[in-house]
Design a protein around this motif. Sequence first.
Motif, PDB file in Angstrom:
ATOM      1  N   THR A 151       0.852  -1.161   0.031  1.00  0.00           N
ATOM      2  CA  THR A 151      -0.111  -0.026  -0.055  1.00  0.00           C
ATOM      3  C   THR A 151       0.827   1.150  -0.155  1.00  0.00           C
ATOM      4  O   THR A 151       0.452   2.308  -0.247  1.00  0.00           O
ATOM      5  CB  THR A 151      -1.085  -0.006   1.127  1.00  0.00           C
ATOM      6  N   LEU A 152       2.059   1.219   0.329  1.00  0.00           N
ATOM      7  CA  LEU A 152       2.944   2.234   0.283  1.00  0.00           C
ATOM      8  C   LEU A 152       3.144   2.913  -1.031  1.00  0.00           C
ATOM      9  O   LEU A 152       3.232   3.920  -1.250  1.00  0.00           O
ATOM     10  CB  LEU A 152       4.464   1.885   0.829  1.00  0.00           C
ATOM     11  N   GLY A 153       2.745   2.082  -1.969  1.00  0.00           N
ATOM     12  CA  GLY A 153       2.637   2.486  -3.499  1.00  0.00           C
ATOM     13  C   GLY A 153       1.814   3.850  -3.835  1.00  0.00           C
ATOM     14  O   GLY A 153       2.176   4.624  -4.485  1.00  0.00           O
ATOM     15  N   ILE A 154       0.676   3.999  -2.878  1.00  0.00           N
ATOM     16  CA  ILE A 154      -0.055   5.052  -3.022  1.00  0.00           C
ATOM     17  C   ILE A 154       0.112   6.191  -1.681  1.00  0.00           C
ATOM     18  O   ILE A 154      -0.661   7.367  -1.762  1.00  0.00           O
ATOM     19  CB  ILE A 154      -1.580   4.799  -3.087  1.00  0.00           C
ATOM     20  N   LEU A 155       0.898   5.860  -0.872  1.00  0.00           N
ATOM     21  CA  LEU A 155       1.003   6.803   0.195  1.00  0.00           C
ATOM     22  C   LEU A 155       2.394   7.498   0.027  1.00  0.00           C
ATOM     23  O   LEU A 155       2.455   8.814   0.269  1.00  0.00           O
ATOM     24  CB  LEU A 155       1.196   6.117   1.511  1.00  0.00           C
ATOM     25  N   ILE A 156       3.616   6.939  -0.470  1.00  0.00           N
ATOM     26  CA  ILE A 156       4.787   7.567  -0.783  1.00  0.00           C
ATOM     27  C   ILE A 156       4.630   8.223  -2.056  1.00  0.00           C
ATOM     28  O   ILE A 156       4.595   7.553  -3.132  1.00  0.00           O
ATOM     29  CB  ILE A 156       6.179   6.776  -0.494  1.00  0.00           C
ATOM     30  N   PRO A 157       4.844   9.522  -2.352  1.00  0.00           N
ATOM     31  CA  PRO A 157       4.845  10.283  -3.626  1.00  0.00           C
ATOM     32  C   PRO A 157       5.776   9.843  -4.440  1.00  0.00           C
ATOM     33  O   PRO A 157       6.756   9.431  -3.991  1.00  0.00           O
ATOM     34  CB  PRO A 157       4.751  11.872  -3.234  1.00  0.00           C
ATOM     35  N   PRO A 183       4.257  10.673   6.972  1.00  0.00           N
ATOM     36  CA  PRO A 183       3.442   9.589   7.032  1.00  0.00           C
ATOM     37  C   PRO A 183       3.736   8.239   6.350  1.00  0.00           C
ATOM     38  O   PRO A 183       3.655   7.259   6.850  1.00  0.00           O
ATOM     39  CB  PRO A 183       2.159   9.988   6.217  1.00  0.00           C
ATOM     40  N   GLY A 184       4.432   8.257   5.104  1.00  0.00           N
ATOM     41  CA  GLY A 184       4.953   7.187   4.417  1.00  0.00           C
ATOM     42  C   GLY A 184       5.795   6.498   5.393  1.00  0.00           C
ATOM     43  O   GLY A 184       6.098   5.273   5.589  1.00  0.00           O
ATOM     44  N   PHE A 185       6.976   7.410   5.773  1.00  0.00           N
ATOM     45  CA  PHE A 185       8.104   6.750   6.570  1.00  0.00           C
ATOM     46  C   PHE A 185       7.396   6.412   8.130  1.00  0.00           C
ATOM     47  O   PHE A 185       7.887   5.310   8.726  1.00  0.00           O
ATOM     48  CB  PHE A 185       9.130   8.036   7.084  1.00  0.00           C
ATOM     49  N   LEU A 186       6.624   6.825   8.623  1.00  0.00           N
ATOM     50  CA  LEU A 186       5.847   6.541   9.758  1.00  0.00           C
ATOM     51  C   LEU A 186       5.237   5.159   9.557  1.00  0.00           C
ATOM     52  O   LEU A 186       5.406   4.173  10.457  1.00  0.00           O
ATOM     53  CB  LEU A 186       4.471   7.747  10.064  1.00  0.00           C
ATOM     54  N   PHE A 365      -6.286  16.220   5.278  1.00  0.00           N
ATOM     55  CA  PHE A 365      -7.328  15.366   4.816  1.00  0.00           C
ATOM     56  C   PHE A 365      -7.261  14.117   3.684  1.00  0.00           C
ATOM     57  O   PHE A 365      -7.516  13.106   3.696  1.00  0.00           O
ATOM     58  CB  PHE A 365      -8.748  15.834   4.539  1.00  0.00           C
ATOM     59  N   GLY A 366      -6.478  14.935   2.857  1.00  0.00           N
ATOM     60  CA  GLY A 366      -5.952  14.142   1.698  1.00  0.00           C
ATOM     61  C   GLY A 366      -4.894  12.861   2.078  1.00  0.00           C
ATOM     62  O   GLY A 366      -5.041  11.667   1.592  1.00  0.00           O
ATOM     63  N   ILE A 367      -4.178  13.152   3.033  1.00  0.00           N
ATOM     64  CA  ILE A 367      -3.118  11.982   3.419  1.00  0.00           C
ATOM     65  C   ILE A 367      -4.208  11.120   4.282  1.00  0.00           C
ATOM     66  O   ILE A 367      -3.920   9.843   4.318  1.00  0.00           O
ATOM     67  CB  ILE A 367      -2.177  12.655   4.388  1.00  0.00           C
ATOM     68  N   PRO A 422      -0.996  16.371  13.934  1.00  0.00           N
ATOM     69  CA  PRO A 422      -1.354  16.782  12.358  1.00  0.00           C
ATOM     70  C   PRO A 422      -0.080  17.202  11.772  1.00  0.00           C
ATOM     71  O   PRO A 422      -0.131  17.451  10.427  1.00  0.00           O
ATOM     72  CB  PRO A 422      -2.656  17.857  12.427  1.00  0.00           C
ATOM     73  N   GLN A 423       0.788  17.913  12.425  1.00  0.00           N
ATOM     74  CA  GLN A 423       1.990  18.362  12.000  1.00  0.00           C
ATOM     75  C   GLN A 423       2.991  17.435  11.130  1.00  0.00           C
ATOM     76  O   GLN A 423       3.867  17.813  10.375  1.00  0.00           O
ATOM     77  CB  GLN A 423       2.864  18.999  12.998  1.00  0.00           C
ATOM     78  N   ILE A 424       2.950  16.097  11.557  1.00  0.00           N
ATOM     79  CA  ILE A 424       3.444  15.113  10.820  1.00  0.00           C
ATOM     80  C   ILE A 424       3.201  15.098   9.259  1.00  0.00           C
ATOM     81  O   ILE A 424       3.893  14.959   8.583  1.00  0.00           O
ATOM     82  CB  ILE A 424       3.148  13.624  11.289  1.00  0.00           C
ATOM     83  N   VAL A 425       2.033  15.609   9.041  1.00  0.00           N
ATOM     84  CA  VAL A 425       1.605  15.674   7.534  1.00  0.00           C
ATOM     85  C   VAL A 425       1.757  17.059   7.190  1.00  0.00           C
ATOM     86  O   VAL A 425       2.265  17.286   6.006  1.00  0.00           O
ATOM     87  CB  VAL A 425      -0.146  15.258   7.562  1.00  0.00           C
ATOM     88  N   MET A 426       1.571  18.295   7.908  1.00  0.00           N
ATOM     89  CA  MET A 426       1.642  19.412   7.517  1.00  0.00           C
ATOM     90  C   MET A 426       3.064  20.229   7.337  1.00  0.00           C
ATOM     91  O   MET A 426       3.215  21.311   6.942  1.00  0.00           O
ATOM     92  CB  MET A 426       0.662  20.349   8.209  1.00  0.00           C
ATOM     93  N   VAL A 427       3.972  19.547   8.104  1.00  0.00           N
ATOM     94  CA  VAL A 427       5.073  20.451   8.402  1.00  0.00           C
ATOM     95  C   VAL A 427       5.862  20.636   7.057  1.00  0.00           C
ATOM     96  O   VAL A 427       6.393  21.688   6.726  1.00  0.00           O
ATOM     97  CB  VAL A 427       6.127  19.635   9.134  1.00  0.00           C
ATOM     98  N   LEU A 428       6.063  19.617   6.084  1.00  0.00           N
ATOM     99  CA  LEU A 428       6.722  19.893   4.742  1.00  0.00           C
ATOM    100  C   LEU A 428       5.729  20.893   3.953  1.00  0.00           C
ATOM    101  O   LEU A 428       6.436  21.651   3.275  1.00  0.00           O
ATOM    102  CB  LEU A 428       6.919  18.560   4.135  1.00  0.00           C
ATOM    103  N   PRO A 429       4.629  20.778   3.602  1.00  0.00           N
ATOM    104  CA  PRO A 429       4.015  21.756   2.937  1.00  0.00           C
ATOM    105  C   PRO A 429       4.017  23.077   3.340  1.00  0.00           C
ATOM    106  O   PRO A 429       4.088  24.106   2.531  1.00  0.00           O
ATOM    107  CB  PRO A 429       2.398  21.018   3.134  1.00  0.00           C
ATOM    108  N   GLU A 430       4.107  23.312   4.941  1.00  0.00           N
ATOM    109  CA  GLU A 430       4.047  24.422   5.418  1.00  0.00           C
ATOM    110  C   GLU A 430       5.514  25.080   5.222  1.00  0.00           C
ATOM    111  O   GLU A 430       5.665  26.190   4.990  1.00  0.00           O
ATOM    112  CB  GLU A 430       3.915  24.476   6.941  1.00  0.00           C
TER     113      GLU A 430
END
Length: 435
Positions: A151-157, A183-186, A365-367, A422-430
């Motif tokens: 399933t990592l095929g759809i989580l890791i960009p 999140p992929g590494f998590l 929410f996308g992640i 949630p910062q696990i997801v948002m830190v890189l986009p921010e």
Amino acid sequence: MEMIEISGLLLLLLMALLACGVWIAIALLVVGYVGMQFVGGGIPAGAVLATTIWGNSASWTLAALPLFVWMGEILFRTRLSEEMFRGLAPWLNWLPGRLMHVNVIACGLFGSVSGSSAATCATVAKIALPELKKRGYDENVSLGSLAGAGTLGILIPPSITMVVYAVAANVSIIQVFLAGFLPGFLVMALYSGYIIVWSLLNPGRTPPADPPLPWREKLRESANLIPVSLLIIFVFAALLFGWATATECAAWGVAGSLAIAWWQGSLTWPAFWASVMGATRLTCMIMLILAGASFMSTSMAYTGIPVALAQWVDSLHLSPYALIAALTVMYIVLGTALDGLSMIVLTTSVVIPMIKTAGFDPVWFGIFLVLVVEMAEVSPPVGFNLFVLQTMSGKDSNTVALASLPFFFLLVAAVAIITVFPQIVMVLPELAYGN
């Protein structure tokens, strides 16, 4: 309340059509047409259908979709999986569980350049299952880790699912891509952690370590990782530093995949043509579903159902955590009957207003949605990774499903973690685009 009743009627109609075996895209179109009949003002459904499908399909952003699909098809037909296994294996003998971690790491590496869960699972399983069985590793844990790690095929960009969500939710593809890294590494860490704990609790079911290789031999075997590593670095550097858009990165990924296939000597005309036709079939299926979903979304927008649903959810005064818990249960139930892309296109137009009202970022929410789609990939009866492994291992569906169950619950744990932090997801986009 009238709009809630209409939405319930449309949902029942959709479920009835799907239960009768109607194609998902056609079912979406029918539901969209019926929804238009509840709209006042004499708005012509045919004209809305034509303009909506054209407007949503004639998109430069959406051009990334067939390119990512093609990139995965090309790599699927090369010796990439075998080379990754050979390159990773010598370095994992010291870990409890040893070579079973190759499943997780190889799926993460291949997933980062394929964008497809099924392709990732099948490609790594081709080489990993025979090797692990030959060396005496527990077959159930091998199957479960492959189902989960696939399933990592759809989580890791880059990820086809992320592209579809970004288009459906009208958010930045690059921001969703960046949000998927941590999140992929998590998830990879959770999977490897489970393998370590299981191995420590069951020492007799793990074969002894291979004889240690000299340092120079390890480095020689690791050279097999160079092609895929260069492709990953090249694509993500272009994406991260703004050298190319997501669509242009997909095009460069295709060019890099072709270069790898040529360098390996596997770029034959039959392989090339098979990759083109495989990408064409999958892209056509996805685009037809997106066309139906866009019409249904437009129909629902005309009826005011999304706003009414958001207001209804808001009237329940659910806490943000309660809303996420309810949505998780809903998607788990949907995942037992629908594939991941269908889940996204069926629900995004309705759910996005809800999560905005609750104060969640659409990128976050996308992640979350990708993680619950991952659950669908390992949930019977419509779990694509389960189908792949059932075919490749010769085991029955119940055996494969039970083997993947611990990894399903690890995905539930990952959803809980990113909800609380949630910062696990948002830190890189921010960091890349600011708050």
